[in-house]
Design a protein around this motif. Structure first.
Motif, PDB file in Angstrom:
ATOM      1  N   HIS A  84       0.861  -1.186   0.000  1.00  0.00           N
ATOM      2  CA  HIS A  84       0.000   0.000   0.000  1.00  0.00           C
ATOM      3  C   HIS A  84       0.898   1.237   0.000  1.00  0.00           C
ATOM      4  CE1 HIS A  84      -3.682  -2.307   0.887  1.00  0.00           C
ATOM      5  NE2 HIS A  84      -2.894  -3.049   1.666  1.00  0.00           N
ATOM      6  N   THR A 103       0.848   5.817  -1.082  1.00  0.00           N
ATOM      7  CA  THR A 103       0.067   7.028  -1.319  1.00  0.00           C
ATOM      8  C   THR A 103       0.739   7.846  -2.411  1.00  0.00           C
ATOM      9  OG1 THR A 103      -0.626   7.075   0.999  1.00  0.00           O
ATOM     10  CG2 THR A 103      -0.896   9.103  -0.263  1.00  0.00           C
ATOM     11  N   CYS A 146       0.364  11.664  -4.487  1.00  0.00           N
ATOM     12  CA  CYS A 146      -0.236  12.996  -4.356  1.00  0.00           C
ATOM     13  C   CYS A 146      -0.671  13.515  -5.720  1.00  0.00           C
ATOM     14  CB  CYS A 146       0.764  13.969  -3.718  1.00  0.00           C
ATOM     15  SG  CYS A 146       1.253  13.496  -2.037  1.00  0.00           S
ATOM     16  N   LYS A 182     -10.449   7.026  -6.209  1.00  0.00           N
ATOM     17  CA  LYS A 182      -9.187   7.494  -5.629  1.00  0.00           C
ATOM     18  C   LYS A 182      -8.265   6.323  -5.291  1.00  0.00           C
ATOM     19  CE  LYS A 182     -11.267  11.622  -3.563  1.00  0.00           C
ATOM     20  NZ  LYS A 182     -11.449  12.407  -2.329  1.00  0.00           N
ATOM     21  N   ARG A 183      -8.325   5.298  -6.117  1.00  0.00           N
ATOM     22  CA  ARG A 183      -7.467   4.126  -5.938  1.00  0.00           C
ATOM     23  C   ARG A 183      -6.824   3.777  -7.281  1.00  0.00           C
ATOM     24  NH1 ARG A 183      -8.783   5.446  -1.606  1.00  0.00           N
ATOM     25  NH2 ARG A 183      -9.404   4.175   0.197  1.00  0.00           N
ATOM     26  N   PHE A 192      -2.485   1.908  -4.556  1.00  0.00           N
ATOM     27  CA  PHE A 192      -2.094   3.290  -4.280  1.00  0.00           C
ATOM     28  C   PHE A 192      -3.345   4.096  -3.956  1.00  0.00           C
ATOM     29  CE2 PHE A 192       1.329   1.658  -6.854  1.00  0.00           C
ATOM     30  CZ  PHE A 192       2.476   2.227  -6.304  1.00  0.00           C
ATOM     31  N   VAL A 193      -3.271   4.904  -2.918  1.00  0.00           N
ATOM     32  CA  VAL A 193      -4.348   5.815  -2.543  1.00  0.00           C
ATOM     33  C   VAL A 193      -3.993   7.204  -3.058  1.00  0.00           C
ATOM     34  CG1 VAL A 193      -5.652   6.827  -0.644  1.00  0.00           C
ATOM     35  CG2 VAL A 193      -4.869   4.448  -0.505  1.00  0.00           C
ATOM     36  N   SER A 246      -4.048  10.935  -2.948  1.00  0.00           N
ATOM     37  CA  SER A 246      -4.258  11.983  -1.945  1.00  0.00           C
ATOM     38  C   SER A 246      -4.149  13.340  -2.622  1.00  0.00           C
ATOM     39  CB  SER A 246      -3.220  11.862  -0.829  1.00  0.00           C
ATOM     40  OG  SER A 246      -3.334  12.921   0.088  1.00  0.00           O
TER      41      SER A 246
END
Length: 511
Positions: free
Chosen positions: A46, A48, A50, A104-105, A130-131, A133
């Motif tokens: 996992h 994140t 931007c 958002k994934r 991936f999230v 953000s």
């Protein structure tokens, strides 16, 4: 008959689970190896990433923002760089797993290989999520926030009209000199340009220096200082003052300047503004070029501007002989258009417009005989040698009376207006200056050749009955009409460079 023994593969038992398997260096089956060794260890499952919603760019650490489409190779490379443990394994394949765009994934399917024991390579497939953000990038933050500019260019000119800045605005648009600005603010006597970098402000100052005479002054203000690293944060301001001389202005040169220009007559007109001021004596067609350094060493003001021009009616034209390019010296007899038919007052003027004026035409000029100028250099001239009228340019009153709609238009910069709204009389003056600037473009082909004209989106208004009313609505035969091949398609695109900037060939003709 030859005997051929049948070859059979030897089988062994797995040392962990006892399953029959072909021999291998580990003496273990694949399932047992996977249970004991995880080659994905150290690779995050996992992460994140931007994303800036304003400019739709992704952050590539540490400070780079790049534009990527969903499921593109650029976005895949950006995501793989976020995984730290991939340098310890061999990446065989990578691809996207479809997700909802609004979820958002971002999911990746990776195939990797790694040597776990001697001569034993294990391959494994796994997923990484991936999230997305939301984070605002630095460029968007500077635009949204206030007082984030690093450098400012203040352009000023002390004249009573805005036509200089209207023409300057078109040159800036043509050469895309405003592409690095973060804000443009219109002031009473000029325009302010704000930049996020000092180098961009210096580039604008160099652009202005190449097209018009000016003087600039730089100043800086300390914002903050880091005592540990020794670095300081400054704001830079560049004050640019344009010369208060415009095209078609009447000038009375100081005696010192006139003597330095080859003893030219002090009473001259400005017929062009480029890197320097170009003046002409209409009585002899003598020309002189006043450089920027010469002007600011002995500055002077214009004796009269184009707002003081009066319309005259041409009665007779008699060429005198001398010719300089398109200018022909001639003795011209004129009468005021307001007095024509009321009295018999006429004036004789020697002018440079002998090549384009004919009896019956209209011309704009300065009334020297009935004007009162507050100028020391003009008071020192001998009154008996002064002309009654100085003619400047040909006029087309019949074309203005028709009020025909224009098939072209100009682009404008997105400027922030002043906090206080202009008064009604100031707004009328601004609109009048803009209309006079459009007329100058229509009547001067050389002036409009230096800027870009665009096809108008509005339907052209045609009045068919106007041609049959009377003879006063006729169109002048020699009127320099804007041709269709001079216009550009008015595409709604981002402002891009419409031409290359040339320092030597570009002349700024300020009206």
């Amino acid at each position: 008959m030859e005997y051929r023994p049948e070859l059979t593969q030897q089988q062994i038992l797995c040392c962990s689970c006892g399953t029959t398997i072909p021999p291998n260096p580990t003496n273990m089956c694949i399932n047992c190896i996977r249970n004991q060794v995880d080659i994905t260890e150290g690779i995050p499952k996992h992460a994140t990433i931007c994303f800036c919603r304003n400019c739709e760019r992704y952050l590539q650490p540490p400070m780079l923002w790049v534009a990527c489409q969903l499921e593109s190779r650029e976005l895949l490379a950006l995501c793989l760089k976020k995984l730290k443990g991939l340098n310890k394994v061999r990446l065989v394949d990578a691809g996207f797993i479809w997700t909802e765009p609004h979820s958002k994934r971002i999911k990746l399917k990776l195939t990797i290989q790694k040597e776990v024991f001697t001569s034993t390579i294990l391959q494994q497939i796994f997923e990484v999520e991936f999230v997305v953000s939301h984070q605002q990038c630095d460029d968007c933050a500077k635009v949204m926030a206030q007082n984030t500019w690093k450098a400012m260019v203040q352009v000023r000119q002390k004249v009573d009209h805005k036509r200089t800045f209207l023409y300057l605005e078109q040159l800036i648009i043509k050469h895309s000199a405003h592409k690095d600005t973060i804000n443009i603010k219109e002031c009473k006597d000029g325009i302010d340009f704000y930049y996020g970098s000092r180098s961009h402000a210096l580039k604008m100052v160099e652009f202005l220096t190449a097209i018009t005479p000016l003087k600039s002054k730089a100043s800086e203000q300390l914002i903050s200082t880091d005592i540990h690293s020794g670095t300081s944060n400054y704001k830079f301001s560049y004050s640019v003052e344009l010369v208060p001389i415009c095209k078609d202005d009447l000038i009375c040169l100081p005696p010192k300047v006139a003597k330095a220009m080859g003893n030219i007559s002090p009473l001259v007109i400005c017929y062009r503004i480029g890197n320097s001021i170009h003046v002409m004596d209409v009585n002899t067609l003598a020309v002189a070029e006043i450089s920027t350094q010469t002007y600011w060493r002995t500055p002077f003001q214009a004796l009269a501007s184009v707002k003081q021009l009066q319309e005259y009616y041409v009665l007779d034209v008699e060429p005198c002989g001398p010719v300089r390019g398109k200018y022909v010296l001639a003795d011209i007899q004129v009468a005021r258009s307001g007095d024509f038919g009321r009295n018999d007052t006429t004036f004789f003027a020697r002018s440079h417009l002998g090549g384009i004026l004919n009896p019956g035409d209209s011309v704009m000029g300065y009334d020297i005989a009935s004007s009162n100028f507050n100028n020391d250099a003009f008071d020192g001239l001998h009154r008996g040698s002064l002309p009654d009228v100085i003619l400047i340019k040909k006029a087309y009153p019949a074309h203005r009376k028709r009020n025909k709609g224009r098939n072209w238009e100009l682009r404008q910069l997105q400027k922030e207006e002043e906090e206080m709204a202009p008064r009604k009389q100031d707004q009328e003056r601004i609109e009048q200056d803009y209309e006079m600037f459009l007329r100058d473009l229509e009547e001067d082909p050389e002036l409009r050749a230096t800027i870009n004209l665009y096809k108008s989106d509005k339907a052209k208004k045609e009045a068919d009955h106007a041609m049959t009313e009377d003879e006063s609505d006729y169109e002048e035969e020699d009127f320099p009409e804007v041709q269709l091949d001079e216009l550009l398609d008015n595409l709604k695109l981002d402002d891009g460079p419409d031409g290359e900037f040339e320092d030597d060939d570009e002349d700024m003709m300020m009206d």
